[in-house]
Design a protein around this motif. Structure first.
Motif, mmCIF file in Angstrom:
data_model
loop_
_atom_site.group_PDB
_atom_site.id
_atom_site.type_symbol
_atom_site.label_atom_id
_atom_site.label_comp_id
_atom_site.label_asym_id
_atom_site.label_seq_id
_atom_site.Cartn_x
_atom_site.Cartn_y
_atom_site.Cartn_z
ATOM 1 N N ALA A 145 19.992 30.748 18.235
ATOM 2 C CA ALA A 145 20.762 29.530 18.018
ATOM 3 C C ALA A 145 21.942 29.462 18.970
ATOM 4 O O ALA A 145 22.430 28.383 19.290
ATOM 5 N N SER A 146 22.396 30.599 19.462
ATOM 6 C CA SER A 146 23.523 30.602 20.399
ATOM 7 C C SER A 146 23.115 30.095 21.771
ATOM 8 O O SER A 146 23.950 29.988 22.668
ATOM 9 N N SER A 147 21.839 29.788 21.972
ATOM 10 C CA SER A 147 21.394 29.279 23.266
ATOM 11 C C SER A 147 21.833 27.841 23.486
ATOM 12 O O SER A 147 21.728 27.335 24.594
ATOM 13 N N CYS A 148 22.291 27.170 22.443
ATOM 14 C CA CYS A 148 22.716 25.793 22.639
ATOM 15 C C CYS A 148 24.040 25.755 23.375
ATOM 16 O O CYS A 148 24.855 26.657 23.258
ATOM 17 N N PRO A 149 24.281 24.693 24.164
ATOM 18 C CA PRO A 149 25.546 24.557 24.882
ATOM 19 C C PRO A 149 26.640 24.010 23.976
ATOM 20 O O PRO A 149 26.467 23.903 22.772
ATOM 21 N N ALA A 150 27.761 23.639 24.587
ATOM 22 C CA ALA A 150 28.893 23.044 23.874
ATOM 23 C C ALA A 150 29.344 23.950 22.748
ATOM 24 O O ALA A 150 29.081 23.716 21.576
ATOM 25 N N ILE A 151 30.038 25.025 23.083
ATOM 26 C CA ILE A 151 30.411 26.055 22.125
ATOM 27 C C ILE A 151 31.271 25.501 21.001
ATOM 28 O O ILE A 151 31.065 25.816 19.843
ATOM 29 N N ASN A 152 32.239 24.690 21.294
ATOM 30 C CA ASN A 152 33.185 24.218 20.303
ATOM 31 C C ASN A 152 33.096 22.706 20.182
ATOM 32 O O ASN A 152 33.514 21.975 21.075
ATOM 33 N N CYS A 153 32.563 22.225 19.053
ATOM 34 C CA CYS A 153 32.390 20.788 18.886
ATOM 35 C C CYS A 153 33.736 20.073 18.769
ATOM 36 O O CYS A 153 33.813 18.863 18.921
ATOM 37 N N LEU A 154 34.819 20.819 18.472
ATOM 38 C CA LEU A 154 36.138 20.221 18.390
ATOM 39 C C LEU A 154 36.746 20.010 19.769
ATOM 40 O O LEU A 154 37.707 19.267 19.929
ATOM 41 N N ASP A 155 36.192 20.680 20.770
ATOM 42 C CA ASP A 155 36.665 20.551 22.152
ATOM 43 C C ASP A 155 35.453 20.402 23.061
ATOM 44 O O ASP A 155 35.138 21.284 23.852
ATOM 45 N N PRO A 156 34.724 19.279 22.944
ATOM 46 C CA PRO A 156 33.460 19.119 23.671
ATOM 47 C C PRO A 156 33.661 19.043 25.173
ATOM 48 O O PRO A 156 34.728 18.675 25.663
ATOM 49 N N CYS A 157 32.607 19.372 25.894
ATOM 50 C CA CYS A 157 32.624 19.317 27.345
ATOM 51 C C CYS A 157 32.825 17.867 27.793
ATOM 52 O O CYS A 157 32.134 16.960 27.310
ATOM 53 N N PRO A 158 33.735 17.597 28.709
ATOM 54 C CA PRO A 158 33.960 16.213 29.159
ATOM 55 C C PRO A 158 32.753 15.623 29.880
ATOM 56 O O PRO A 158 32.617 14.403 29.972
ATOM 57 N N ARG A 159 31.869 16.488 30.360
ATOM 58 C CA ARG A 159 30.695 16.018 31.083
ATOM 59 C C ARG A 159 29.485 15.839 30.167
ATOM 60 O O ARG A 159 28.754 14.860 30.276
ATOM 61 N N CYS A 160 29.293 16.784 29.242
ATOM 62 C CA CYS A 160 28.099 16.773 28.384
ATOM 63 C C CYS A 160 28.370 16.216 26.989
ATOM 64 O O CYS A 160 27.432 15.818 26.289
ATOM 65 N N GLY A 161 29.640 16.226 26.561
ATOM 66 C CA GLY A 161 29.938 15.851 25.196
ATOM 67 C C GLY A 161 29.605 16.995 24.254
ATOM 68 O O GLY A 161 29.439 18.151 24.673
ATOM 69 N N ASP A 162 29.487 16.698 22.966
ATOM 70 C CA ASP A 162 29.157 17.717 21.972
ATOM 71 C C ASP A 162 27.643 17.826 21.845
ATOM 72 O O ASP A 162 26.983 16.943 21.308
ATOM 73 N N GLN A 163 27.081 18.927 22.363
ATOM 74 C CA GLN A 163 25.634 19.155 22.269
ATOM 75 C C GLN A 163 25.290 20.228 21.251
ATOM 76 O O GLN A 163 24.166 20.709 21.204
ATOM 77 N N SER A 164 26.254 20.599 20.416
ATOM 78 C CA SER A 164 26.059 21.731 19.508
ATOM 79 C C SER A 164 24.956 21.494 18.477
ATOM 80 O O SER A 164 24.391 22.450 17.949
ATOM 81 N N LYS A 165 24.660 20.225 18.164
ATOM 82 C CA LYS A 165 23.633 19.940 17.165
ATOM 83 C C LYS A 165 22.337 19.438 17.790
ATOM 84 O O LYS A 165 21.394 19.101 17.074
ATOM 85 N N MET A 166 22.283 19.392 19.111
ATOM 86 C CA MET A 166 21.078 18.931 19.781
ATOM 87 C C MET A 166 20.031 20.035 19.822
ATOM 88 O O MET A 166 20.360 21.225 19.849
ATOM 89 N N GLU A 167 18.765 19.649 19.819
ATOM 90 C CA GLU A 167 17.687 20.628 19.927
ATOM 91 C C GLU A 167 16.529 20.037 20.710
ATOM 92 O O GLU A 167 16.496 18.836 20.986
ATOM 93 N N GLY A 168 15.597 20.881 21.098
ATOM 94 C CA GLY A 168 14.495 20.450 21.940
ATOM 95 C C GLY A 168 14.856 20.608 23.401
ATOM 96 O O GLY A 168 15.673 21.456 23.772
ATOM 97 N N VAL A 169 14.261 19.806 24.261
ATOM 98 C CA VAL A 169 14.543 19.857 25.698
ATOM 99 C C VAL A 169 15.753 18.969 25.979
ATOM 100 O O VAL A 169 15.730 17.776 25.677
ATOM 101 N N ILE A 170 16.814 19.565 26.531
ATOM 102 C CA ILE A 170 18.048 18.831 26.780
ATOM 103 C C ILE A 170 18.547 19.102 28.201
ATOM 104 O O ILE A 170 18.094 20.043 28.856
ATOM 105 N N ARG A 171 19.480 18.270 28.646
ATOM 106 C CA ARG A 171 20.111 18.450 29.954
ATOM 107 C C ARG A 171 21.592 18.748 29.736
ATOM 108 O O ARG A 171 22.272 18.053 28.992
ATOM 109 N N SER A 172 22.072 19.792 30.402
ATOM 110 C CA SER A 172 23.469 20.200 30.265
ATOM 111 C C SER A 172 24.038 20.516 31.637
ATOM 112 O O SER A 172 23.292 20.797 32.575
ATOM 113 N N CYS A 173 25.355 20.504 31.727
ATOM 114 C CA CYS A 173 25.966 21.026 32.939
ATOM 115 C C CYS A 173 25.796 22.543 32.918
ATOM 116 O O CYS A 173 25.581 23.144 31.860
#
Length: 249
Positions: A61-89
């Motif tokens: 489960a730690s393979s998902c990006p966006a470690i902290n949903c309270l401080d999301p990546c300005p480029r990707c946003g909050d991806q902490s709850k996304m699953e499947g095939v996704i695109r991230s920085c």
């Protein structure tokens, strides 16, 4: 420099179509993806909020990006709850870990020199344009349901690179990381290592002979399960694979 001792690579040396990975939980497991250029990675994830299933499933489960949903990546946003095939920085993909390059068309000697699986394969990579086409098609259409040993992020990246996949529902441990774990288990179960507590057997064979046999079983298990030599692996066009994953109507 990528080699036997380390597959570490710098971001500046990446090329579109590269299969990259990073270690999670301090070298416990690897997370894989396809670099598509412009600092972006397409990868297959279980989803950070989903910790159901087995203990090992929860580790990934730690393979998902966006470690902290309270401080999301300005480029990707909050991806902490996304699953499947996704695109991230690439920074979200790495989640603070080091960057490594997965290697293809390695020799048997090089392959066995990498004691841990999930870092290289005997299989050959297809041209970058084919790799990127598959990755982008699967980003739009998915790669089926995530499963730690049967359909994980390494399987996704290897498929994008080679179009090789095992479609049998009875298949297990497609990726090198999962296969190495199974090979290690088989080495213990199938070799005299399991008799170490039996004094007579230990004395007869000797510690050296026991270790050699166990290592041999482990090496053979890793080689025969590699996607580049598996007889149950087939080259499947991405359009056909997507159709196979579509729900029946």
């Amino acid at each position: 420099m990528v080699g036997v001792l380390s597959n570490k690579i710098s971001k500046e040396d990446l090329k579109p179509g590269d299969h990259i990975y990073s270690w999670r939980h301090g070298y416990v497991y690897t997370h894989h993806g396809i670099y598509i250029g412009e600092g972006e990675v397409i990868h297959f994830t279980k989803g950070g909020s989903d910790t159901g299933g087995s203990l090992l499933d929860s580790i990934t489960a730690s393979s998902c990006p966006a470690i902290n949903c309270l401080d999301p990546c300005p480029r990707c946003g909050d991806q902490s709850k996304m699953e499947g095939v996704i695109r991230s920085c690439i920074d979200c993909f790495l989640s603070g870990d080091e960057l490594y390059l997965f290697q293809y068309s390695v020799s048997y000697l090089f392959f066995l020199g990498k004691v841990r699986g999930g870092t290289c394969t005997l299989a050959a990579s297809d041209p970058a344009e084919d790799v990127l086409h598959r990755a982008k098609m699967l980003l739009e259409n998915g790669f089926g349901e995530y499963h730690l040993s049967k359909n994980n992020c390494e399987d996704f990246a290897i498929y994008c690179k080679t179009s090789l996949i095992v479609l049998s529902r009875f298949s297990v441990c497609r990726g090198g990381q999962a296969s190495s774990i199974l090979a290690a288990a088989n080495a213990v179960v199938s070799s005299p290592l399991r008799f170490l507590t039996r004094t007579t057997t230990f004395v007869t064979m000797g510690l050296t002979g026991t270790v050699v046999v166990g290592c041999g079983v482990y090496c053979v298990g890793r080689v025969v399960s590699d996607i580049g030599v598996r007889r149950d692996a087939s080259k499947i066009p991405v359009e056909v694979l997507i159709s196979a994953h579509q729900p029946k109507t």
